[in-house]
Design a protein around this motif. Structure first.
Motif, PDB file in Angstrom:
ATOM      1  N   GLY A 140       0.809  -1.218   0.000  1.00 54.58           N
ATOM      2  CA  GLY A 140       0.000   0.000   0.000  1.00 54.58           C
ATOM      3  C   GLY A 140       0.841   1.267   0.000  1.00 54.58           C
ATOM      4  O   GLY A 140       0.608   2.179  -0.784  1.00 54.58           O
ATOM      5  N   SER A 141       1.838   1.326   0.892  1.00 53.48           N
ATOM      6  CA  SER A 141       2.616   2.567   1.002  1.00 53.48           C
ATOM      7  C   SER A 141       3.407   2.825  -0.281  1.00 53.48           C
ATOM      8  O   SER A 141       3.413   3.944  -0.803  1.00 53.48           O
ATOM      9  CB  SER A 141       3.539   2.513   2.218  1.00 53.48           C
ATOM     10  OG  SER A 141       4.498   1.488   2.071  1.00 53.48           O
ATOM     11  N   ILE A 142       4.063   1.797  -0.805  1.00 54.19           N
ATOM     12  CA  ILE A 142       4.888   1.976  -2.010  1.00 54.19           C
ATOM     13  C   ILE A 142       4.010   1.965  -3.262  1.00 54.19           C
ATOM     14  O   ILE A 142       4.222   2.769  -4.180  1.00 54.19           O
ATOM     15  CB  ILE A 142       5.995   0.902  -2.075  1.00 54.19           C
ATOM     16  CG1 ILE A 142       6.940   1.062  -0.887  1.00 54.19           C
ATOM     17  CG2 ILE A 142       6.767   0.999  -3.394  1.00 54.19           C
ATOM     18  CD1 ILE A 142       7.997  -0.014  -0.753  1.00 54.19           C
ATOM     19  N   GLY A 143       3.005   1.088  -3.284  1.00 53.22           N
ATOM     20  CA  GLY A 143       2.077   1.084  -4.423  1.00 53.22           C
ATOM     21  C   GLY A 143       1.420   2.446  -4.591  1.00 53.22           C
ATOM     22  O   GLY A 143       1.248   2.937  -5.718  1.00 53.22           O
ATOM     23  N   GLY A 144       1.066   3.080  -3.482  1.00 53.23           N
ATOM     24  CA  GLY A 144       0.486   4.427  -3.537  1.00 53.23           C
ATOM     25  C   GLY A 144       1.506   5.474  -3.930  1.00 53.23           C
ATOM     26  O   GLY A 144       1.238   6.371  -4.733  1.00 53.23           O
ATOM     27  N   ILE A 155      14.711   1.272  -1.300  1.00 49.66           N
ATOM     28  CA  ILE A 155      15.730   0.517  -0.574  1.00 49.66           C
ATOM     29  C   ILE A 155      14.981  -0.364   0.420  1.00 49.66           C
ATOM     30  O   ILE A 155      14.296   0.146   1.305  1.00 49.66           O
ATOM     31  CB  ILE A 155      16.722   1.432   0.179  1.00 49.66           C
ATOM     32  CG1 ILE A 155      17.405   2.367  -0.805  1.00 49.66           C
ATOM     33  CG2 ILE A 155      17.767   0.610   0.925  1.00 49.66           C
ATOM     34  CD1 ILE A 155      16.712   3.696  -0.979  1.00 49.66           C
ATOM     35  N   TRP A 156      15.096  -1.651   0.231  1.00 46.19           N
ATOM     36  CA  TRP A 156      14.325  -2.622   1.020  1.00 46.19           C
ATOM     37  C   TRP A 156      15.287  -3.307   1.975  1.00 46.19           C
ATOM     38  O   TRP A 156      16.140  -4.088   1.543  1.00 46.19           O
ATOM     39  CB  TRP A 156      13.683  -3.637   0.069  1.00 46.19           C
ATOM     40  CG  TRP A 156      12.640  -4.519   0.660  1.00 46.19           C
ATOM     41  CD1 TRP A 156      12.831  -5.677   1.344  1.00 46.19           C
ATOM     42  CD2 TRP A 156      11.210  -4.321   0.596  1.00 46.19           C
ATOM     43  NE1 TRP A 156      11.619  -6.217   1.698  1.00 46.19           N
ATOM     44  CE2 TRP A 156      10.615  -5.404   1.252  1.00 46.19           C
ATOM     45  CE3 TRP A 156      10.400  -3.327   0.029  1.00 46.19           C
ATOM     46  CZ2 TRP A 156       9.228  -5.534   1.366  1.00 46.19           C
ATOM     47  CZ3 TRP A 156       9.027  -3.453   0.156  1.00 46.19           C
ATOM     48  CH2 TRP A 156       8.455  -4.554   0.820  1.00 46.19           C
ATOM     49  N   VAL A 157      15.193  -3.001   3.254  1.00 48.81           N
ATOM     50  CA  VAL A 157      16.117  -3.545   4.258  1.00 48.81           C
ATOM     51  C   VAL A 157      15.387  -4.669   4.990  1.00 48.81           C
ATOM     52  O   VAL A 157      14.341  -4.442   5.609  1.00 48.81           O
ATOM     53  CB  VAL A 157      16.559  -2.441   5.238  1.00 48.81           C
ATOM     54  CG1 VAL A 157      17.606  -2.970   6.200  1.00 48.81           C
ATOM     55  CG2 VAL A 157      17.095  -1.238   4.469  1.00 48.81           C
ATOM     56  N   LEU A 259      13.512   8.740  -3.141  1.00 46.76           N
ATOM     57  CA  LEU A 259      13.786   7.421  -2.563  1.00 46.76           C
ATOM     58  C   LEU A 259      12.816   7.095  -1.436  1.00 46.76           C
ATOM     59  O   LEU A 259      12.380   7.983  -0.698  1.00 46.76           O
ATOM     60  CB  LEU A 259      15.209   7.370  -1.993  1.00 46.76           C
ATOM     61  CG  LEU A 259      16.383   7.515  -2.951  1.00 46.76           C
ATOM     62  CD1 LEU A 259      17.695   7.382  -2.168  1.00 46.76           C
ATOM     63  CD2 LEU A 259      16.315   6.484  -4.072  1.00 46.76           C
ATOM     64  N   HIS A 260      12.529   5.821  -1.325  1.00 46.05           N
ATOM     65  CA  HIS A 260      11.696   5.313  -0.234  1.00 46.05           C
ATOM     66  C   HIS A 260      12.478   4.214   0.485  1.00 46.05           C
ATOM     67  O   HIS A 260      13.016   3.305  -0.154  1.00 46.05           O
ATOM     68  CB  HIS A 260      10.380   4.754  -0.794  1.00 46.05           C
ATOM     69  CG  HIS A 260       9.501   4.131   0.243  1.00 46.05           C
ATOM     70  ND1 HIS A 260       8.432   4.787   0.818  1.00 46.05           N
ATOM     71  CD2 HIS A 260       9.531   2.906   0.829  1.00 46.05           C
ATOM     72  CE1 HIS A 260       7.842   3.994   1.702  1.00 46.05           C
ATOM     73  NE2 HIS A 260       8.487   2.854   1.726  1.00 46.05           N
ATOM     74  N   LEU A 261      12.513   4.291   1.803  1.00 48.09           N
ATOM     75  CA  LEU A 261      13.185   3.286   2.630  1.00 48.09           C
ATOM     76  C   LEU A 261      12.133   2.393   3.272  1.00 48.09           C
ATOM     77  O   LEU A 261      11.294   2.872   4.033  1.00 48.09           O
ATOM     78  CB  LEU A 261      14.024   3.982   3.704  1.00 48.09           C
ATOM     79  CG  LEU A 261      14.626   3.113   4.809  1.00 48.09           C
ATOM     80  CD1 LEU A 261      15.589   2.072   4.251  1.00 48.09           C
ATOM     81  CD2 LEU A 261      15.346   4.001   5.838  1.00 48.09           C
ATOM     82  N   SER A 262      12.155   1.095   2.945  1.00 47.94           N
ATOM     83  CA  SER A 262      11.222   0.164   3.584  1.00 47.94           C
ATOM     84  C   SER A 262      12.028  -0.682   4.560  1.00 47.94           C
ATOM     85  O   SER A 262      12.810  -1.547   4.152  1.00 47.94           O
ATOM     86  CB  SER A 262      10.521  -0.712   2.534  1.00 47.94           C
ATOM     87  OG  SER A 262       9.354  -1.286   3.084  1.00 47.94           O
ATOM     88  N   LEU A 302      15.329  11.304   0.131  1.00 49.38           N
ATOM     89  CA  LEU A 302      14.385  10.414   0.803  1.00 49.38           C
ATOM     90  C   LEU A 302      13.036  11.107   0.984  1.00 49.38           C
ATOM     91  O   LEU A 302      12.967  12.213   1.521  1.00 49.38           O
ATOM     92  CB  LEU A 302      14.970  10.001   2.158  1.00 49.38           C
ATOM     93  CG  LEU A 302      14.478   8.712   2.799  1.00 49.38           C
ATOM     94  CD1 LEU A 302      14.699   7.501   1.897  1.00 49.38           C
ATOM     95  CD2 LEU A 302      15.181   8.489   4.132  1.00 49.38           C
ATOM     96  N   VAL A 303      11.969  10.462   0.521  1.00 49.83           N
ATOM     97  CA  VAL A 303      10.627  11.060   0.611  1.00 49.83           C
ATOM     98  C   VAL A 303       9.652  10.192   1.402  1.00 49.83           C
ATOM     99  O   VAL A 303       8.521  10.615   1.662  1.00 49.83           O
ATOM    100  CB  VAL A 303      10.042  11.319  -0.793  1.00 49.83           C
ATOM    101  CG1 VAL A 303      10.887  12.341  -1.545  1.00 49.83           C
ATOM    102  CG2 VAL A 303       9.910  10.023  -1.594  1.00 49.83           C
ATOM    103  N   GLY A 304      10.072   8.981   1.765  1.00 53.31           N
ATOM    104  CA  GLY A 304       9.155   8.123   2.498  1.00 53.31           C
ATOM    105  C   GLY A 304       9.882   6.999   3.199  1.00 53.31           C
ATOM    106  O   GLY A 304      11.017   6.659   2.846  1.00 53.31           O
ATOM    107  N   MET A 305       9.212   6.458   4.215  1.00 54.84           N
ATOM    108  CA  MET A 305       9.794   5.343   4.971  1.00 54.84           C
ATOM    109  C   MET A 305       8.673   4.481   5.530  1.00 54.84           C
ATOM    110  O   MET A 305       7.643   5.001   5.966  1.00 54.84           O
ATOM    111  CB  MET A 305      10.640   5.892   6.133  1.00 54.84           C
ATOM    112  CG  MET A 305      11.227   4.804   7.039  1.00 54.84           C
ATOM    113  SD  MET A 305      12.172   5.526   8.411  1.00 54.84           S
ATOM    114  CE  MET A 305      12.836   4.023   9.158  1.00 54.84           C
ATOM    115  N   ASP A 306       8.884   3.155   5.490  1.00 56.36           N
ATOM    116  CA  ASP A 306       8.051   2.229   6.254  1.00 56.36           C
ATOM    117  C   ASP A 306       8.899   1.687   7.395  1.00 56.36           C
ATOM    118  O   ASP A 306      10.080   1.394   7.188  1.00 56.36           O
ATOM    119  CB  ASP A 306       7.631   0.989   5.440  1.00 56.36           C
ATOM    120  CG  ASP A 306       7.123   1.290   4.054  1.00 56.36           C
ATOM    121  OD1 ASP A 306       6.309   2.225   3.932  1.00 56.36           O
ATOM    122  OD2 ASP A 306       7.524   0.579   3.104  1.00 56.36           O
TER     123      ASP A 306
END
Ligand SMILES: [Mn+2]
Length: 345
Positions: A140-144, A155-157, A259-262, A302-306
């Motif tokens: 949801g967060s990245i799909g959106g 970046i998927w940690v 960039l999004h950090l998950s 960086l614009v988002g993080m989960d």
């Protein structure tokens, strides 16, 4: 299914006395930050992971974010009581008939509603911080986010590959499948509850870090798709500094991009972050865990993080400790701070 949101709008007038930090990111509208709480647990089978957003906030997450110069404008909660293991609905048979996947309807709808909030937040150019919940919420967060920013780099940690499909998953748990959804590998199953997923990641948009547990057939899928993986072996060999340079080289190959950090907390060694559902030995140490977030903050892209998979009910011998001085909750708070610009010096 009825989803209710609670929006808590805050006025920002009391923030002007704080020194305005340097520009947060070229891709953001100043220091605006939206928080999305996604207390979702049906992507796996341990009760308690849905309690993490509330506990992170009770332990000062918002104050900590604001102390770093961010203005928390929206704080939204997906009302997902029906997505928790202790709800009566969770006791119904989970597996979709004829397909090895659990709760696709419930999680598809939850992720769709989360995606609406995430897209809106990215349209507003606010930093979007999503608190899980299990890792299924990243669909949801990245799909959106991809609906607003199709060029997003991720970046998927994680300790795991999270690239399973119903054909390769040993469990059918969706928290082991979010990257298969985001990479477009689930389209073949035509799940109606995920038909809102329109934009997908390409191999040049995704880097996995900290991986040490991949299911055999999942590994074949990942290699075929061409995902960039920096496993614990590469981190041991090169050091996290070199790995982060390589990760940036991949994601910025064609220039800057948002960039999004998950961040799956299970990427960190269980010694430091024991309260999580699928522990794997030999993970990131404390400084490596932070270095990843610090380096990404330094890029100013960086614009988002989960932050996902913190389960305050697990990992403690004394259950009385679980909601207060929980080491894993603390490390989660610290990682958010690092990703939002906190520096040692
Ligand atoms: Mn994960």
């Amino acid at each position: 299914m009825k989803i209710v949101y609670f929006f808590l709008f805050k006025l920002g007038f009391h923030h002007h006395n704080r020194a305005m930090a340097d520009p947060k990111s070229a891709f953001l509208n100043g220091n605006t930050l939206n928080l999305i709480q996604a207390p979702v647990a049906l992507g796996q089978d341990c009760e308690g992971v849905d309690e993490a957003p509330g506990i992170l906030i009770a332990n000062g997450l918002v104050q900590q974010v604001e102390a770093l110069g961010w203005n928390v404008v929206k704080n939204s909660v997906i009302d997902s009581h029906h997505l928790r293991w202790n709800s009566p609905e969770a006791n119904v048979p989970a597996r979709q008939p004829g397909l090895n996947i659990k709760f696709p309807l419930e999680l598809g709808e939850a992720c769709r509603d989360l995606a609406v909030l995430s897209k809106q937040s990215h349209d507003e150019k606010a930093f979007t911080l999503t608190l899980g919940g299990d890792h299924s919420i990243a669909i949801g967060s990245i799909g959106g986010a991809l609906l607003a920013r199709p060029d997003l780099g991720v970046i998927w940690v994680d300790a795991h590959g999270d690239f399973n499909t119903p054909a390769t998953s040993p469990s059918g748990h969706i928290h082991g499948m979010p990257l298969a959804f985001l990479a477009g590998l689930m389209k073949q199953y035509q799940l109606p509850s995920f038909d809102w997923l329109k934009n997908f990641l390409g191999p040049d948009q995704l880097v996995l870090i900290g991986i040490r547990s991949i299911d055999p057939e999942e590994k074949l899928l990942m290699k075929k798709w061409g995902v960039h993986v920096f496993s614990m072996t590469e981190i041991d060999r090169d050091g996290i500094g070199v790995i982060m340079e390589k990760a940036k080289d991949i994601l910025f190959k064609s220039g800057n991009r948002p960039l999004h950090l998950s961040y799956d907390i299970d990427a960190i060694d269980p010694h430091f972050a024991p309260s999580t559902g699928t522990k794997v030995r030999g993970g990131l140490n404390y400084r490596e865990a932070h270095y990843i977030a610090e380096t990404l903050a330094e890029t100013k892209q960086l614009v988002g993080m989960d932050l996902v998979e913190i389960n305050p009910r697990l990992g403690y011998l004394d259950p009385a400790l679980r909601s207060e001085k929980n080491l894993t909750v603390e490390i989660g708070l610290e990682l958010v701070a690092s990703a939002l610009g906190k520096r040692i010096y």
